[in-house]
Design a protein around this motif. Sequence first.
Motif, mmCIF file in Angstrom:
data_model
loop_
_atom_site.group_PDB
_atom_site.id
_atom_site.type_symbol
_atom_site.label_atom_id
_atom_site.label_comp_id
_atom_site.label_asym_id
_atom_site.label_seq_id
_atom_site.Cartn_x
_atom_site.Cartn_y
_atom_site.Cartn_z
ATOM 1 N N THR A 141 -59.499 -47.384 -18.502
ATOM 2 C CA THR A 141 -59.773 -47.459 -19.940
ATOM 3 C C THR A 141 -58.901 -48.523 -20.602
ATOM 4 O O THR A 141 -59.373 -49.311 -21.435
ATOM 5 N N ALA A 142 -57.629 -48.567 -20.214
ATOM 6 C CA ALA A 142 -56.718 -49.582 -20.755
ATOM 7 C C ALA A 142 -57.140 -50.980 -20.336
ATOM 8 O O ALA A 142 -57.029 -51.936 -21.124
ATOM 9 N N TYR A 144 -60.211 -52.003 -19.802
ATOM 10 C CA TYR A 144 -61.347 -52.387 -20.643
ATOM 11 C C TYR A 144 -60.875 -52.752 -22.056
ATOM 12 O O TYR A 144 -61.372 -53.707 -22.664
ATOM 13 N N LEU A 145 -59.936 -51.985 -22.580
ATOM 14 C CA LEU A 145 -59.478 -52.231 -23.944
ATOM 15 C C LEU A 145 -58.778 -53.578 -24.042
ATOM 16 O O LEU A 145 -58.928 -54.301 -25.037
ATOM 17 N N ARG A 146 -58.040 -53.936 -23.005
ATOM 18 C CA ARG A 146 -57.360 -55.231 -22.999
ATOM 19 C C ARG A 146 -58.379 -56.369 -22.887
ATOM 20 O O ARG A 146 -58.239 -57.413 -23.520
ATOM 21 N N GLU A 148 -61.783 -56.143 -23.591
ATOM 22 C CA GLU A 148 -62.813 -56.087 -24.625
ATOM 23 C C GLU A 148 -62.303 -55.282 -25.822
ATOM 24 O O GLU A 148 -62.821 -54.200 -26.112
ATOM 25 N N PRO A 149 -61.282 -55.775 -26.516
ATOM 26 C CA PRO A 149 -60.684 -54.985 -27.606
ATOM 27 C C PRO A 149 -61.668 -54.664 -28.721
ATOM 28 O O PRO A 149 -61.532 -53.634 -29.396
ATOM 29 N N GLY A 152 -63.330 -51.163 -28.512
ATOM 30 C CA GLY A 152 -62.545 -49.942 -28.622
ATOM 31 C C GLY A 152 -62.414 -49.246 -27.269
ATOM 32 O O GLY A 152 -62.869 -49.750 -26.241
ATOM 33 N N PRO A 153 -61.787 -48.070 -27.240
ATOM 34 C CA PRO A 153 -61.626 -47.338 -25.981
ATOM 35 C C PRO A 153 -62.998 -46.987 -25.375
ATOM 36 O O PRO A 153 -63.910 -46.569 -26.090
ATOM 37 N N GLN A 154 -63.127 -47.156 -24.082
ATOM 38 C CA GLN A 154 -64.393 -46.905 -23.389
ATOM 39 C C GLN A 154 -64.186 -45.877 -22.273
ATOM 40 O O GLN A 154 -64.368 -46.163 -21.093
#
Length: 213
Positions: A141-142, A144-146, A148-149, A152-154
Amino acid sequence: MNGADEVRGLPEWRVLVVGGASGMGKTGVGRAVARRYGVPVVEVDDIVEALLAVTLPEHLPEVHFWRTHPEAARQAPESVVERQIAIAGALAPAVEAVVANHVDTGTPVIVEGDYVLPGLARPGGLVRAVFLHEDDEAQVTANYLRREPEAGPQGPRARVSVLYGRWLAAQARAAGVPVLAPRPWADLADRVVEAVRAPAADSSAPASTGGCP
């Protein structure tokens, strides 16, 4: 073909497959290893886009599935993983053709993507592979967030990735293909290179008279 190739700056392999689920770091490490050897990268996503451009859904329904059934991405993670496995199987002949072309022409390449399967590789041969797997959903999840900010959380996507990654890792281990944890990131490229390196020949064994493996 042996370690002398790497002494000259050439890889021992002709095709290096870097596989694993989404969010595991395949693209980054694939590019890092490609820079090390001065070879190109073929992304399986590009093969998918080419097939989508020249076929209709009735020709390759699995490859077109996410476009024809966008709502399916919201199904239970286990169902999404089953679909990903089916898509990987449908894409296998196209990926195999790319791999075979590079072996036949002797042009090194790295092939990376979510939908590449480990069955193409032969330890110590012209086609080698390594699969990356991160089993921590929070870490994926982190990742993806880094990357594709804006999205949001995915969390649900990370759950799918971990489940699919487990399946790929099991398939890889069954085929004798190394499976690596992406972390620590700093030495991942070195670990990939080492994992696919052919074992040193036993100096006490008789020399082979055959050709390249």
